[in-house]
Design a protein around this motif. Structure first.
Motif, PDB file in Angstrom:
ATOM      1  N   GLU A   6       5.890  -5.006  -3.825  1.00 21.83           N
ATOM      2  CA  GLU A   6       5.897  -4.113  -4.982  1.00 21.83           C
ATOM      3  C   GLU A   6       5.685  -2.666  -4.558  1.00 21.83           C
ATOM      4  O   GLU A   6       5.105  -2.376  -3.516  1.00 21.83           O
ATOM      5  CB  GLU A   6       4.810  -4.530  -5.973  1.00 21.83           C
ATOM      6  N   ALA A   7       6.159  -1.756  -5.403  1.00 18.67           N
ATOM      7  CA  ALA A   7       5.954  -0.339  -5.161  1.00 18.67           C
ATOM      8  C   ALA A   7       4.462  -0.011  -5.289  1.00 18.67           C
ATOM      9  O   ALA A   7       3.715  -0.699  -5.974  1.00 18.67           O
ATOM     10  CB  ALA A   7       6.770   0.487  -6.155  1.00 18.67           C
ATOM     11  N   GLY A   8       4.034   1.049  -4.595  1.00 14.89           N
ATOM     12  CA  GLY A   8       2.656   1.490  -4.684  1.00 14.89           C
ATOM     13  C   GLY A   8       2.041   1.718  -3.318  1.00 14.89           C
ATOM     14  O   GLY A   8       2.677   1.521  -2.276  1.00 14.89           O
ATOM     15  N   GLY A   9       0.781   2.155  -3.334  1.00  9.83           N
ATOM     16  CA  GLY A   9       0.076   2.494  -2.110  1.00  9.83           C
ATOM     17  C   GLY A   9      -0.835   1.382  -1.636  1.00  9.83           C
ATOM     18  O   GLY A   9      -1.522   0.735  -2.427  1.00  9.83           O
ATOM     19  N   ARG A  10      -0.861   1.143  -0.328  1.00 10.58           N
ATOM     20  CA  ARG A  10      -1.690   0.116   0.276  1.00 10.58           C
ATOM     21  C   ARG A  10      -2.276   0.653   1.581  1.00 10.58           C
ATOM     22  O   ARG A  10      -1.756   1.609   2.155  1.00 10.58           O
ATOM     23  CB  ARG A  10      -0.869  -1.136   0.576  1.00 10.58           C
ATOM     24  N   TYR A  11      -3.327   0.003   2.027  1.00 11.27           N
ATOM     25  CA  TYR A  11      -3.863   0.356   3.341  1.00 11.27           C
ATOM     26  C   TYR A  11      -4.523  -0.858   3.973  1.00 11.27           C
ATOM     27  O   TYR A  11      -4.968  -1.776   3.289  1.00 11.27           O
ATOM     28  CB  TYR A  11      -4.842   1.529   3.270  1.00 11.27           C
ATOM     29  N   VAL A  12      -4.550  -0.840   5.313  1.00  7.90           N
ATOM     30  CA  VAL A  12      -5.200  -1.870   6.123  1.00  7.90           C
ATOM     31  C   VAL A  12      -6.311  -1.205   6.920  1.00  7.90           C
ATOM     32  O   VAL A  12      -6.101  -0.141   7.522  1.00  7.90           O
ATOM     33  CB  VAL A  12      -4.186  -2.537   7.082  1.00  7.90           C
ATOM     34  N   LEU A  13      -7.482  -1.819   6.921  1.00  9.16           N
ATOM     35  CA  LEU A  13      -8.603  -1.360   7.746  1.00  9.16           C
ATOM     36  C   LEU A  13      -8.853  -2.375   8.854  1.00  9.16           C
ATOM     37  O   LEU A  13      -8.882  -3.580   8.607  1.00  9.16           O
ATOM     38  CB  LEU A  13      -9.878  -1.240   6.906  1.00  9.16           C
ATOM     39  N   ARG A  14      -9.020  -1.870  10.061  1.00 12.57           N
ATOM     40  CA  ARG A  14      -9.437  -2.738  11.171  1.00 12.57           C
ATOM     41  C   ARG A  14     -10.320  -1.900  12.083  1.00 12.57           C
ATOM     42  O   ARG A  14      -9.855  -0.966  12.742  1.00 12.57           O
ATOM     43  CB  ARG A  14      -8.254  -3.294  11.938  1.00 12.57           C
ATOM     44  N   GLY A  15     -11.612  -2.214  12.118  1.00 14.46           N
ATOM     45  CA  GLY A  15     -12.531  -1.467  12.973  1.00 14.46           C
ATOM     46  C   GLY A  15     -12.496   0.012  12.667  1.00 14.46           C
ATOM     47  O   GLY A  15     -12.706   0.446  11.535  1.00 14.46           O
ATOM     48  N   GLY A  16     -12.209   0.823  13.690  1.00 10.53           N
ATOM     49  CA  GLY A  16     -12.138   2.266  13.525  1.00 10.53           C
ATOM     50  C   GLY A  16     -10.733   2.777  13.286  1.00 10.53           C
ATOM     51  O   GLY A  16     -10.446   3.953  13.545  1.00 10.53           O
ATOM     52  N   ALA A  17      -9.837   1.917  12.797  1.00 14.21           N
ATOM     53  CA  ALA A  17      -8.449   2.305  12.537  1.00 14.21           C
ATOM     54  C   ALA A  17      -8.083   2.039  11.085  1.00 14.21           C
ATOM     55  O   ALA A  17      -8.614   1.117  10.452  1.00 14.21           O
ATOM     56  CB  ALA A  17      -7.494   1.545  13.462  1.00 14.21           C
ATOM     57  N   ILE A  18      -7.163   2.836  10.561  1.00 12.12           N
ATOM     58  CA  ILE A  18      -6.630   2.645   9.219  1.00 12.12           C
ATOM     59  C   ILE A  18      -5.143   2.952   9.235  1.00 12.12           C
ATOM     60  O   ILE A  18      -4.703   3.933   9.842  1.00 12.12           O
ATOM     61  CB  ILE A  18      -7.366   3.538   8.187  1.00 12.12           C
ATOM     62  N   ILE A  19      -4.353   2.085   8.610  1.00  9.82           N
ATOM     63  CA  ILE A  19      -2.924   2.312   8.392  1.00  9.82           C
ATOM     64  C   ILE A  19      -2.699   2.275   6.882  1.00  9.82           C
ATOM     65  O   ILE A  19      -3.054   1.289   6.222  1.00  9.82           O
ATOM     66  CB  ILE A  19      -2.039   1.233   9.053  1.00  9.82           C
ATOM     67  N   ALA A  20      -2.131   3.339   6.333  1.00  8.48           N
ATOM     68  CA  ALA A  20      -1.879   3.416   4.891  1.00  8.48           C
ATOM     69  C   ALA A  20      -0.427   3.812   4.658  1.00  8.48           C
ATOM     70  O   ALA A  20       0.153   4.579   5.437  1.00  8.48           O
ATOM     71  CB  ALA A  20      -2.816   4.424   4.232  1.00  8.48           C
ATOM     72  N   TRP A  21       0.174   3.279   3.585  1.00 11.37           N
ATOM     73  CA  TRP A  21       1.570   3.590   3.291  1.00 11.37           C
ATOM     74  C   TRP A  21       1.809   3.505   1.790  1.00 11.37           C
ATOM     75  O   TRP A  21       1.071   2.852   1.062  1.00 11.37           O
ATOM     76  CB  TRP A  21       2.503   2.655   4.058  1.00 11.37           C
ATOM     77  N   TYR A  22       2.869   4.198   1.366  1.00  9.79           N
ATOM     78  CA  TYR A  22       3.224   4.204  -0.053  1.00  9.79           C
ATOM     79  C   TYR A  22       4.687   3.807  -0.189  1.00  9.79           C
ATOM     80  O   TYR A  22       5.585   4.482   0.344  1.00  9.79           O
ATOM     81  CB  TYR A  22       3.006   5.585  -0.672  1.00  9.79           C
ATOM     82  N   VAL A  23       4.945   2.691  -0.895  1.00 14.41           N
ATOM     83  CA  VAL A  23       6.311   2.219  -1.123  1.00 14.41           C
ATOM     84  C   VAL A  23       6.807   2.807  -2.442  1.00 14.41           C
ATOM     85  O   VAL A  23       6.277   2.477  -3.508  1.00 14.41           O
ATOM     86  CB  VAL A  23       6.359   0.682  -1.177  1.00 14.41           C
ATOM     87  N   PRO A  24       7.801   3.685  -2.410  1.00 15.37           N
ATOM     88  CA  PRO A  24       8.306   4.262  -3.657  1.00 15.37           C
ATOM     89  C   PRO A  24       9.177   3.273  -4.422  1.00 15.37           C
ATOM     90  O   PRO A  24       9.665   2.287  -3.859  1.00 15.37           O
ATOM     91  CB  PRO A  24       9.121   5.463  -3.171  1.00 15.37           C
ATOM     92  N   GLU A  25       9.352   3.534  -5.688  1.00 12.66           N
ATOM     93  CA  GLU A  25      10.238   2.702  -6.505  1.00 12.66           C
ATOM     94  C   GLU A  25      11.644   2.702  -5.901  1.00 12.66           C
ATOM     95  O   GLU A  25      12.163   3.726  -5.477  1.00 12.66           O
ATOM     96  CB  GLU A  25      10.297   3.242  -7.934  1.00 12.66           C
ATOM     97  N   GLY A  26      12.246   1.528  -5.852  1.00 13.11           N
ATOM     98  CA  GLY A  26      13.615   1.421  -5.369  1.00 13.11           C
ATOM     99  C   GLY A  26      13.760   1.346  -3.865  1.00 13.11           C
ATOM    100  O   GLY A  26      14.885   1.323  -3.356  1.00 13.11           O
ATOM    101  N   ALA A  27      12.647   1.307  -3.120  1.00 16.51           N
ATOM    102  CA  ALA A  27      12.747   1.208  -1.659  1.00 16.51           C
ATOM    103  C   ALA A  27      13.372  -0.119  -1.263  1.00 16.51           C
ATOM    104  O   ALA A  27      13.013  -1.171  -1.779  1.00 16.51           O
ATOM    105  CB  ALA A  27      11.371   1.353  -1.023  1.00 16.51           C
ATOM    106  N   SER A  28      14.296  -0.064  -0.327  1.00 21.76           N
ATOM    107  CA  SER A  28      14.955  -1.282   0.149  1.00 21.76           C
ATOM    108  C   SER A  28      14.261  -1.778   1.408  1.00 21.76           C
ATOM    109  O   SER A  28      13.430  -1.083   1.992  1.00 21.76           O
ATOM    110  CB  SER A  28      16.428  -0.984   0.455  1.00 21.76           C
ATOM    111  N   PRO A  29      14.592  -2.978   1.886  1.00 21.74           N
ATOM    112  CA  PRO A  29      13.982  -3.470   3.128  1.00 21.74           C
ATOM    113  C   PRO A  29      14.253  -2.586   4.340  1.00 21.74           C
ATOM    114  O   PRO A  29      13.467  -2.586   5.287  1.00 21.74           O
ATOM    115  CB  PRO A  29      14.607  -4.853   3.299  1.00 21.74           C
ATOM    116  N   SER A  30      15.350  -1.842   4.328  1.00 16.84           N
ATOM    117  CA  SER A  30      15.687  -1.005   5.476  1.00 16.84           C
ATOM    118  C   SER A  30      15.340   0.469   5.263  1.00 16.84           C
ATOM    119  O   SER A  30      15.743   1.317   6.061  1.00 16.84           O
ATOM    120  CB  SER A  30      17.178  -1.137   5.801  1.00 16.84           C
ATOM    121  N   THR A  31      14.604   0.787   4.205  1.00 16.68           N
ATOM    122  CA  THR A  31      14.179   2.172   3.986  1.00 16.68           C
ATOM    123  C   THR A  31      13.338   2.639   5.180  1.00 16.68           C
ATOM    124  O   THR A  31      12.402   1.952   5.587  1.00 16.68           O
ATOM    125  CB  THR A  31      13.356   2.294   2.692  1.00 16.68           C
ATOM    126  N   PRO A  32      13.636   3.789   5.764  1.00 19.43           N
ATOM    127  CA  PRO A  32      12.895   4.243   6.946  1.00 19.43           C
ATOM    128  C   PRO A  32      11.490   4.733   6.591  1.00 19.43           C
ATOM    129  O   PRO A  32      11.158   4.941   5.424  1.00 19.43           O
ATOM    130  CB  PRO A  32      13.752   5.388   7.478  1.00 19.43           C
TER     131      PRO A  32
END
Length: 430
Positions: free
Chosen positions: A53-79
């Motif tokens: 689904e569209a929206g913002g998510r993040y992963v926490l692991r120890g002292g690292a964080i990866i966050a991303w936002y999937v815009p509406e209409g993003a396809s599987p190959s969206t860069p």
């Protein structure tokens, strides 16, 4: 007190608060996560199934964080458009058997982490921070943000040559902090940490503890046009990257997925499960492709169209050591972010990357500068070349020019943090 014209202090005031609240990588990612939560992002567990689904998510692991936002209409190959940074800074870290001392002094055994400027940790009031791991596997942050420890320097009367021949420090013998008087007691530090965090000492199964300077960040100079503070390398970029992702997620019509990736262990080579040379970023990006219904071909297309800005601090021209800098490239404070170039790939920048960065700065209305090392000086490196080589993603190295890099207290222009954040936002917005 006069104010330097043209400096918008709102962003820099917020950076200073972030630095003070983030004495360890674990605090830094927790504070970044809270800012993302406030902007509507939600944490996803690596062990759970992910949706597309569209929206913002993040992963926490120890002292690292990866966050991303999937815009509406993003396809599987969206860069992806990625801002990379790191959360760790050179410092002194507590050893597995911490309690030591001699001659009536109680001390804490420490190990040197990263390429610390050792003399900057001398005669400085130090606190204790990091995390403990309880026997049930949960973690608790440790924050003792008051004068607790000190690494005392030898008096000049006992080292008469120090000002003529230079200070010589043995990492093993001379960097052990004191924290009291009396006989050494096994388990003393962990009992103290348990009391500070409100848990029973026998519930603590492990710890990742370090010392930090308790002196707060501050504006500096006649016109307050400079900022002095700890851990600017590289929490300055972590703060800017978080702000840029929040700003980009609020925009509509994004043609790429904005990502912010802050890794641990950059200062000692990035080779860990939370470092840039580990699988974390690639796994997160690939799982996001799969969550949107894609396969290997979609991932390959997405990565081929992706771009990364590796944001880390660089060297401003030092007025007392100008001969150590490349004569034609003198980055100055408040001159905007720097583009870092090294043809031997210590930085990942090439001409195409330069064009992308320049375009982002132009859209943001931000000036920028070029940095290259003196040919006779070894060049440092960043997560940039690692990201490019590990994931096949075009990468360019940038950052903010500072003085006293790897000191317990560094210095930058008061305007540069905001200029960096504006450039990163323009890049993530595409």
């Amino acid at each position: 007190m006069s104010a330097h014209p043209g400096i918008d202090r709102g962003h820099t005031d917020d950076l200073m608060a972030f630095l003070r609240a983030s004495p360890s990588p674990y605090h830094a990612v927790g504070n970044a996560a809270q800012r993302l939560e406030n902007a509507g992002f939600r944490q996803v567990e690596e062990t759970a199934a992910w949706d597309g689904e569209a929206g913002g998510r993040y992963v926490l692991r120890g002292g690292a964080i990866i966050a991303w936002y999937v815009p509406e209409g993003a396809s599987p190959s969206t860069p992806y458009r990625i801002v990379g940074a790191h959360t760790d800074s050179p410092n002194l870290r507590v050893k597995p058997i911490p309690d030591t001392g001699a001659h009536g002094w109680r001390q804490i055994a420490v190990e040197i982490y990263g390429g610390a400027l050792l003399n900057t940790w001398l005669d400085r009031d130090l606190g204790l921070s990091g995390r403990i791991t309880l026997r049930d596997g949960s973690h608790r942050l440790v924050t003792v943000d008051r004068p607790l420890l000190r690494v005392p320097q030898l008096a000049v009367h006992l080292d008469r040559s120090v000002n003529s021949e230079g200070l010589k420090l043995d990492k093993q013998r001379h960097m052990t902090p004191i924290w009291g008087l009396g006989e050494v007691e096994e388990g003393d530090l962990i009992r103290f940490v348990a009391d500070e965090t409100g848990v029973a000492a026998d519930e603590i199964g492990g710890w990742d503890l370090m010392v930090h300077s308790v002196e707060p960040p501050a504006y500096l100079g006649r016109d307050r046009e400079l900022v002095a503070g700890p851990r600017m390398d590289n929490l300055l970029s972590v703060h800017a990257g978080t702000a840029a992702l929040v700003a980009a997620a609020a925009r509509t019509g994004l043609d790429a997925i904005p990502v912010f990736a802050a890794f641990d262990h950059e200062e000692n080579g990035s080779q860990s499960d939370t470092g840039a040379d580990g699988p974390l970023l690639g796994n997160v990006l690939e799982r996001s492709v799969h969550a949107r219904g894609g396969g290997h071909e979609d991932k390959a297309r997405a990565f081929a169209g992706s771009f990364c800005l590796s944001s880390d601090t660089g060297h401003a021209i030092h007025p007392n050591y100008a001969e150590r800098h490349e004569p034609g490239h003198h980055p100055r404070p408040n001159g905007g972010p720097i583009l870092k170039v090294n043809v031997n790939q210590r930085y990942a920048t090439d001409g195409s990357g330069r064009a992308v960065f320049a375009a982002a700065c132009e859209r943001a209305g931000v000036p920028w500068q070029s940095f290259v090392s003196h040919n006779a000086m070894p060049c440092g490196t960043t997560i940039g070349p690692i990201t490019a080589a590990r994931h096949g993603i075009s990468t360019v190295d940038i950052g903010v020019a500072i003085l006293s890099m790897h000191s317990a207290r560094e210095l930058c222009g008061a305007q540069d943090p905001r200029l960096l954040a504006k450039a990163l936002t323009a890049f993530l917005e595409g």
